[in-house]
Enzyme design. Structure first.
Site, PDB file in Angstrom:
ATOM      1  CG  ASN A  13      -2.142  -0.736   0.823  1.00  0.00           C
ATOM      2  OD1 ASN A  13      -2.693  -0.495   0.063  1.00  0.00           O
ATOM      3  ND2 ASN A  13      -2.343  -1.986   1.596  1.00  0.00           N
ATOM      4  CE  LYS A  64      -0.087  -0.688  22.448  1.00  0.00           C
ATOM      5  NZ  LYS A  64      -1.435  -0.918  22.236  1.00  0.00           N
ATOM      6  NE  ARG A  65       1.295   9.588  29.237  1.00  0.00           N
ATOM      7  CZ  ARG A  65       0.488  10.380  29.362  1.00  0.00           C
ATOM      8  NH1 ARG A  65      -0.840  10.807  28.525  1.00  0.00           N
ATOM      9  NH2 ARG A  65       0.548  12.094  29.383  1.00  0.00           N
ATOM     10  CG  MET A  89       0.477  -5.028  11.481  1.00  0.00           C
ATOM     11  SD  MET A  89      -1.687  -4.932  10.865  1.00  0.00           S
ATOM     12  CE  MET A  89      -1.481  -6.658  10.588  1.00  0.00           C
ATOM     13  CB  ILE A  91      -3.699  -1.362  18.700  1.00  0.00           C
ATOM     14  CG1 ILE A  91      -4.274  -1.948  18.155  1.00  0.00           C
ATOM     15  CG2 ILE A  91      -5.193  -0.293  19.713  1.00  0.00           C
ATOM     16  CD1 ILE A  91      -4.982  -3.197  19.198  1.00  0.00           C
ATOM     17  CG  LEU A  92      -2.194   4.452  16.154  1.00  0.00           C
ATOM     18  CD1 LEU A  92      -2.169   5.603  14.531  1.00  0.00           C
ATOM     19  CD2 LEU A  92      -0.390   4.195  15.996  1.00  0.00           C
ATOM     20  CG  ASN A 106      -5.806   1.341   9.562  1.00  0.00           C
ATOM     21  OD1 ASN A 106      -5.209   0.795   9.378  1.00  0.00           O
ATOM     22  ND2 ASN A 106      -7.248   0.321   9.682  1.00  0.00           N
ATOM     23  CG  HIS A 108      -9.302  -3.479   8.611  1.00  0.00           C
ATOM     24  ND1 HIS A 108      -8.812  -4.344   9.518  1.00  0.00           N
ATOM     25  CD2 HIS A 108     -10.844  -4.738   8.779  1.00  0.00           C
ATOM     26  CE1 HIS A 108      -9.080  -5.636   9.700  1.00  0.00           C
ATOM     27  NE2 HIS A 108     -10.442  -5.486   9.309  1.00  0.00           N
TER      28      HIS A 108
END
Ligand code: GAR
Length: 199
Positions: A13, A64-65, A89, A91-92, A106, A108
């Site tokens: 993509n 993650k933060r 891949m 997750i935000l 995004n 999908h």
């Protein structure tokens, strides 16, 4: 408008977007490619197109933060207006999403809201649907739940494996993703609550 693409893997993509930007179909520049995978082919594709490409190692961060705060710094540095997830891949979380409200999209490989999450093509085959496809949507705090911008449908044949279906869907992904981004860049996409209108 300056675009950042996030990709974790093969980057087909991303390639479609690089080509669409190079040809002028998307009247905007891909400034930055970010990956969470050091070995992502996507990074090599960006390199070949002379686009700044950066691997950010998620394991280097305690949370993650912290990871996303680092990403935000980078996005600000490059003055990014639109974040395009292309096979990213990961997750935000709201740390990033709230900073870029309605500025993250995004793609999908299913007709959402069916078959969210991982291995959407296999989920579709296992379920036995006769049609599947792909969806471009804005990213919100849920997983594959954000407002839908565009979808494309493909026929599932009885003999199709998950790989066969993935190939059919990918062809449509490479068509609709550049079209949607072109329209966003040209200000032709309006979002009202969770309904998206294309002018
Ligand atoms: C694409 O099929 C994309 O829709 C999917 O990963 C593939 C990436 O291919 N994304 C997801 O499943 C996100 N949940 P690519 O690296 O060749 O563009």
């Amino acid at each position: 408008m300056k675009i950042a693409v996030f990709a974790s893997g093969r980057g087909s993509n991303l390639q479609a977007l690089i080509d669409a930007s190079a040809s002028g179909f998307i009247p905007a520049e891909i400034k930055l490619v970010i990956s969470d995978n050091k070995n992502a082919v996507a990074l090599k594709r960006a390199e070949a197109a002379r686009i700044e490409n950066i691997f950010i190692d998620p394991d280097k961060f305690n949370t993650k933060r912290e990871y996303e705060k680092d990403l935000i710094e980078l996005l600000k540095e490059y003055k990014i207006d639109l974040i395009v997830l292309a096979g990213f891949m990961r997750i935000l979380t709201p740390t990033l999403i709230n900073q870029y409200k309605n500025k993250i999209i995004n793609i999908h490989p299913s007709l959402l809201p069916a078959f969210k999450g991982l291995n959407a093509q296999k989920q579709a085959i296992d379920y036995g649907v006769k049609y599947s496809g792909c969806t471009v949507h804005f990213v919100d705090a849920g997983v594959d739940t954000g407002p839908i911008i565009e979808q494309a449908v493909v026929k599932v044949d009885d003999s199709d494996s998950a790989e066969d279906l993935s190939k059919k869907i990918l062809k449509e992904e490479h068509r609709i993703y550049p079209e949607v981004i072109r329209d966003i860049v040209n200000n032709k996409i309006i979002i009202e609550d969770r309904k998206v209108i294309r002018k």
